[in-house]
Scaffold this active site. Structure first.
Site, PDB file in Angstrom:
ATOM      1  CG  ASP A  50      28.266 -24.592 -74.706  1.00 28.74           C
ATOM      2  OD1 ASP A  50      28.578 -23.710 -73.885  1.00 28.74           O
ATOM      3  OD2 ASP A  50      28.031 -24.352 -75.903  1.00 28.74           O
ATOM      4  CG  ASP A  65      23.192 -15.977 -74.654  1.00 24.72           C
ATOM      5  OD1 ASP A  65      24.437 -16.024 -74.558  1.00 24.72           O
ATOM      6  OD2 ASP A  65      22.437 -16.750 -74.039  1.00 24.72           O
TER       7      ASP A  65
END
Length: 258
Positions: free
Chosen positions: A11, A130
């Site tokens: 990330d 997600d």
């Protein structure tokens, strides 16, 4: 049978690798390029990079580091973050990425999936999902703009419906980011993975929850995923990729051993 894949996830925020828990409270892990090289050297099958605030900030992924990563690794890598057009995707691929992944922009404009697949081929179009389990309703819901906790919102899509929809539109691979398990290291949500696997006919990558080597084995053996993505166990050197692959091979998992 195709070999199962081990995929470290990096990330990226403000030019550095970060990691949170359940998509919140991110801490800085380190610089992008050295980490990428370390994982490639350890035997990772591919890497995934998420510019986690690109979509919520209304910008495209910061491309400055993409070409630098391509120079130092010789394994495939996928880049995600605010890709909203064919031009955005073309530029990232031209810098050396092998795949591009879209998430929030696909929810905002599902036709983007088809346009990207038609232009670049389904093999390099990944859709990230997600997904959050709502204990009150017992349902899995797709979330959007998860890179910024102040802007995260629940969409009208239930996860299984969205999985089917993105396949119809040309997704060549799906990464299922299980938000409840993210960073907790208690194992992948095998029940959710099994439900998604039943309706997913393209490669499926599990993301969120890996804490032990056994968790990877369970995802491959019990949920039949094609790849397992993890972050904190690799960033914090809790698990070495080479040792993980040797363990999985010894358990009968078809995997590329370093």
């Amino acid at each position: 049978m195709l070999a199962k894949r081990i995929i470290p996830c990096l990330d990226v925020r403000d030019g550095q690798v970060v990691k949170g828990v359940q998509f919140r409270n991110h801490e800085i892990i380190g610089d992008i390029v050295p980490l990428a090289k370390r994982y490639a050297d350890e035997g990772a099958d591919e890497l995934v990079f998420y510019d986690i605030t690109a979509s919520s900030d209304g910008r495209v992924v910061d491309k400055s580091w993409v070409s630098r990563v391509a120079e130092v690794i010789d394994i495939p890598f996928c880049v995600a973050g605010g890709i909203k057009s064919l031009e955005d995707a073309a530029q990232i691929l031209s810098f050396g990425a092998d795949k591009i992944s879209i998430n929030s922009p696909a929810l905002a404009d599902p036709t983007l999936i088809t346009r990207l697949a038609d232009r670049f081929g389904v093999q390099c179009i990944v859709v990230g999902i997600d997904t959050w389990f709502d204990a009150e309703t017992g349902k899995y819901h797709v979330n959007q703009y998860t890179g910024d906790e102040s802007r995260t919102r629940v969409t009208q899509w239930e996860t299984l419906d969205w999985v089917e929809e993105v396949q119809k539109r040309g997704a060549g691979e799906i990464v299922l980011n299980m938000m409840n398990q993210d960073g907790v290291r208690n194992g992948y949500d095998l029940q959710q993975l099994a439900k998604v696997r039943a309706v997913c006919h393209v490669p499926l990558i599990a993301s969120g929850g890996a804490g032990t080597m056994e968790h990877f084995l369970e995802a491959f053996r019990d949920a039949d995923v094609d790849g397992a993505l993890a972050a904190s166990v690799f960033h914090k050197q809790i698990i070495n990729i080479g040792e993980l692959k040797a363990y999985l091979a010894a358990q009968g998992v078809e995997i590329r051993v370093c």
